[in-house]
Design a protein around this motif. Structure first.
Motif, PDB file in Angstrom:
ATOM      1  N   VAL A  17       0.858  -1.186   0.000  1.00  0.00           N
ATOM      2  CA  VAL A  17       0.000   0.000   0.000  1.00  0.00           C
ATOM      3  C   VAL A  17       0.890   1.231   0.000  1.00  0.00           C
ATOM      4  O   VAL A  17       1.849   1.318   0.779  1.00  0.00           O
ATOM      5  CB  VAL A  17      -0.933   0.021   1.230  1.00  0.00           C
ATOM      6  N   GLY A  18       0.590   2.189  -0.871  1.00  0.00           N
ATOM      7  CA  GLY A  18       1.345   3.435  -0.938  1.00  0.00           C
ATOM      8  C   GLY A  18       0.542   4.603  -0.405  1.00  0.00           C
ATOM      9  O   GLY A  18      -0.693   4.595  -0.456  1.00  0.00           O
ATOM     10  N   TYR A  19       1.248   5.617   0.113  1.00  0.00           N
ATOM     11  CA  TYR A  19       0.569   6.785   0.689  1.00  0.00           C
ATOM     12  C   TYR A  19       1.485   7.995   0.556  1.00  0.00           C
ATOM     13  O   TYR A  19       2.680   7.904   0.840  1.00  0.00           O
ATOM     14  CB  TYR A  19       0.255   6.523   2.164  1.00  0.00           C
ATOM     15  N   ILE A  20       0.931   9.106   0.140  1.00  0.00           N
ATOM     16  CA  ILE A  20       1.685  10.354   0.032  1.00  0.00           C
ATOM     17  C   ILE A  20       1.364  11.220   1.242  1.00  0.00           C
ATOM     18  O   ILE A  20       0.195  11.442   1.565  1.00  0.00           O
ATOM     19  CB  ILE A  20       1.347  11.101  -1.265  1.00  0.00           C
ATOM     20  N   MET A  21       2.398  11.711   1.917  1.00  0.00           N
ATOM     21  CA  MET A  21       2.208  12.469   3.146  1.00  0.00           C
ATOM     22  C   MET A  21       2.866  13.834   3.063  1.00  0.00           C
ATOM     23  O   MET A  21       3.966  13.971   2.523  1.00  0.00           O
ATOM     24  CB  MET A  21       2.790  11.696   4.333  1.00  0.00           C
ATOM     25  N   CYS A  22       2.198  14.832   3.620  1.00  0.00           N
ATOM     26  CA  CYS A  22       2.731  16.193   3.669  1.00  0.00           C
ATOM     27  C   CYS A  22       3.745  16.305   4.798  1.00  0.00           C
ATOM     28  O   CYS A  22       3.449  15.946   5.946  1.00  0.00           O
ATOM     29  CB  CYS A  22       1.603  17.193   3.871  1.00  0.00           C
ATOM     30  N   THR A  23       4.944  16.826   4.481  1.00  0.00           N
ATOM     31  CA  THR A  23       5.999  16.912   5.494  1.00  0.00           C
ATOM     32  C   THR A  23       6.409  18.346   5.817  1.00  0.00           C
ATOM     33  O   THR A  23       7.457  18.571   6.427  1.00  0.00           O
ATOM     34  CB  THR A  23       7.250  16.146   5.032  1.00  0.00           C
ATOM     35  N   ASP A  24       5.601  19.329   5.437  1.00  0.00           N
ATOM     36  CA  ASP A  24       5.960  20.730   5.689  1.00  0.00           C
ATOM     37  C   ASP A  24       6.279  20.962   7.163  1.00  0.00           C
ATOM     38  O   ASP A  24       7.335  21.511   7.518  1.00  0.00           O
ATOM     39  CB  ASP A  24       4.830  21.664   5.247  1.00  0.00           C
ATOM     40  N   ALA A  25       5.365  20.559   8.044  1.00  0.00           N
ATOM     41  CA  ALA A  25       5.555  20.784   9.473  1.00  0.00           C
ATOM     42  C   ALA A  25       6.686  19.923  10.026  1.00  0.00           C
ATOM     43  O   ALA A  25       7.448  20.353  10.898  1.00  0.00           O
ATOM     44  CB  ALA A  25       4.257  20.501  10.226  1.00  0.00           C
ATOM     45  N   LEU A  26       6.809  18.694   9.520  1.00  0.00           N
ATOM     46  CA  LEU A  26       7.881  17.806   9.969  1.00  0.00           C
ATOM     47  C   LEU A  26       9.246  18.368   9.587  1.00  0.00           C
ATOM     48  O   LEU A  26      10.182  18.351  10.388  1.00  0.00           O
ATOM     49  CB  LEU A  26       7.698  16.418   9.356  1.00  0.00           C
ATOM     50  N   ASP A  27       9.352  18.882   8.371  1.00  0.00           N
ATOM     51  CA  ASP A  27      10.617  19.476   7.926  1.00  0.00           C
ATOM     52  C   ASP A  27      10.957  20.719   8.746  1.00  0.00           C
ATOM     53  O   ASP A  27      12.131  20.964   9.070  1.00  0.00           O
ATOM     54  CB  ASP A  27      10.532  19.836   6.441  1.00  0.00           C
ATOM     55  N   ASP A  28       9.934  21.504   9.097  1.00  0.00           N
ATOM     56  CA  ASP A  28      10.162  22.693   9.930  1.00  0.00           C
ATOM     57  C   ASP A  28      10.666  22.291  11.310  1.00  0.00           C
ATOM     58  O   ASP A  28      11.595  22.911  11.850  1.00  0.00           O
ATOM     59  CB  ASP A  28       8.864  23.502  10.063  1.00  0.00           C
ATOM     60  N   LEU A  29      10.051  21.263  11.884  1.00  0.00           N
ATOM     61  CA  LEU A  29      10.482  20.785  13.199  1.00  0.00           C
ATOM     62  C   LEU A  29      11.907  20.241  13.133  1.00  0.00           C
ATOM     63  O   LEU A  29      12.719  20.496  14.033  1.00  0.00           O
ATOM     64  CB  LEU A  29       9.522  19.700  13.695  1.00  0.00           C
ATOM     65  N   TYR A  30      12.202  19.525  12.066  1.00  0.00           N
ATOM     66  CA  TYR A  30      13.541  18.971  11.897  1.00  0.00           C
ATOM     67  C   TYR A  30      14.601  20.074  11.858  1.00  0.00           C
ATOM     68  O   TYR A  30      15.674  19.948  12.471  1.00  0.00           O
ATOM     69  CB  TYR A  30      13.599  18.140  10.618  1.00  0.00           C
ATOM     70  N   SER A  31      14.292  21.161  11.171  1.00  0.00           N
ATOM     71  CA  SER A  31      15.248  22.270  11.077  1.00  0.00           C
ATOM     72  C   SER A  31      15.537  22.891  12.447  1.00  0.00           C
ATOM     73  O   SER A  31      16.603  23.469  12.657  1.00  0.00           O
ATOM     74  CB  SER A  31      14.724  23.352  10.117  1.00  0.00           C
ATOM     75  N   LYS A  32      14.592  22.728  13.373  1.00  0.00           N
ATOM     76  CA  LYS A  32      14.745  23.312  14.711  1.00  0.00           C
ATOM     77  C   LYS A  32      15.493  22.395  15.670  1.00  0.00           C
ATOM     78  O   LYS A  32      16.142  22.877  16.605  1.00  0.00           O
ATOM     79  CB  LYS A  32      13.372  23.641  15.290  1.00  0.00           C
ATOM     80  N   ILE A  33      15.403  21.084  15.462  1.00  0.00           N
ATOM     81  CA  ILE A  33      16.001  20.162  16.442  1.00  0.00           C
ATOM     82  C   ILE A  33      17.177  19.343  15.911  1.00  0.00           C
ATOM     83  O   ILE A  33      17.805  18.611  16.682  1.00  0.00           O
ATOM     84  CB  ILE A  33      14.927  19.208  17.017  1.00  0.00           C
ATOM     85  N   LYS A  34      17.502  19.491  14.627  1.00  0.00           N
ATOM     86  CA  LYS A  34      18.606  18.681  14.097  1.00  0.00           C
ATOM     87  C   LYS A  34      19.941  19.046  14.733  1.00  0.00           C
ATOM     88  O   LYS A  34      20.851  18.216  14.819  1.00  0.00           O
ATOM     89  CB  LYS A  34      18.686  18.802  12.575  1.00  0.00           C
ATOM     90  N   SER A  35      20.064  20.292  15.225  1.00  0.00           N
ATOM     91  CA  SER A  35      21.300  20.703  15.885  1.00  0.00           C
ATOM     92  C   SER A  35      21.510  19.965  17.201  1.00  0.00           C
ATOM     93  O   SER A  35      22.612  19.948  17.750  1.00  0.00           O
ATOM     94  CB  SER A  35      21.277  22.218  16.147  1.00  0.00           C
ATOM     95  N   LYS A  36      20.444  19.328  17.703  1.00  0.00           N
ATOM     96  CA  LYS A  36      20.526  18.546  18.938  1.00  0.00           C
ATOM     97  C   LYS A  36      20.841  17.077  18.648  1.00  0.00           C
ATOM     98  O   LYS A  36      20.754  16.232  19.537  1.00  0.00           O
ATOM     99  CB  LYS A  36      19.224  18.660  19.717  1.00  0.00           C
ATOM    100  N   GLY A  37      21.180  16.794  17.395  1.00  0.00           N
ATOM    101  CA  GLY A  37      21.583  15.442  17.033  1.00  0.00           C
ATOM    102  C   GLY A  37      20.465  14.546  16.548  1.00  0.00           C
ATOM    103  O   GLY A  37      20.674  13.345  16.376  1.00  0.00           O
ATOM    104  N   VAL A  38      19.297  15.117  16.309  1.00  0.00           N
ATOM    105  CA  VAL A  38      18.153  14.329  15.858  1.00  0.00           C
ATOM    106  C   VAL A  38      18.191  14.163  14.343  1.00  0.00           C
ATOM    107  O   VAL A  38      18.306  15.149  13.610  1.00  0.00           O
ATOM    108  CB  VAL A  38      16.819  14.981  16.274  1.00  0.00           C
TER     109      VAL A  38
END
Length: 211
Positions: A17-38
């Motif tokens: 089964v395939g599914y397309i998901m919106c990652t706008d908010a996930l990408d924004d969160l990632y940009s904020k916490i990736k400096s913490k090693g996530v």
């Protein structure tokens, strides 16, 4: 071992089964916490674990080919490439452990995997597998179901996509393509689709990932 598991997987009746998901908010969160090693992979693992908690049938295992077992823990296996193949380090209780601890744990496991020093339980206790190739620019792929598990999810790279809005306009939205291969002996299409709907909602509104 890889060849053995691949051949064994051919005996299991699976469906995809395939599914397309919106990652706008996930990408924004990632940009904020990736400096913490996530890492993004860990964020996806955490989101997957939270979704599995609401759809336990997708987290089941079938070891004997005849009956399935509800697992008490949600352990996300995350494949990592090593010389001559790959290992699948496992994030134990991924739904209960905070995302920063999961990130540190995966970093340690990956380091041990690359020098083949993982303990057996650290790579054989996965209840669900997350195969993320987005970091290689892959947009979509199907993964082979590991023997004994109920499902494996293949994730590609988040990419900007033109989408239509409800008022007939267009906008740019970042999306990922998710493909899940599942054991059809005990997981059915509606159950897997419902799991993916839940996962898509978590990814679209990922505030719970950092709780």
């Amino acid at each position: 071992m890889i060849c053995k598991n691949a051949v064994e997987s051919l005996t299991v009746p699976t469906f995809k089964v395939g599914y397309i998901m919106c990652t706008d908010a996930l990408d924004d969160l990632y940009s904020k916490i990736k400096s913490k090693g996530v890492k993004m992979t860990v964020m996806l693992a955490k989101a997957t674990a939270l979704a599995l908690a609401k759809h336990p049938i997708v987290n089941c295992s079938c070891k004997d080919g005849k009956s399935f077992t509800f697992n008490n823990s949600i352990n996300i296996a995350v494949p990592v490439a090593v010389d001559g193949g790959f290992f699948t380090p496992v994030l134990q209780d991924a739904d209960k452990v905070d995302i920063y601890s999961l990130s540190r744990k995966l970093k340690k496991l990956n380091k041990k995997a690359r020098v083949t020093r993982l303990h057996t339980y650290e790579y054989t206790t996965g209840t669900f597998t997350l195969f993320d190739l987005g970091m290689f620019g892959v947009d979509s792929f199907d993964a082979v179901l590991p023997p004994g598990t109920g499902a494996i999810m293949a994730v590609g790279e988040s990419q900007p996509t033109v989408v239509a809005t409800k008022d007939g306009q267009t906008t740019i939205q970042r999306q990922i393509k998710v493909n899940v291969t599942a054991d059809h002996r005990f997981i059915y299409g509606t159950e897997l689709a419902s799991f993916l709907q839940t996962l898509a909602k978590i990814i679209k509104d990922p505030k719970d990932l950092t709780l």
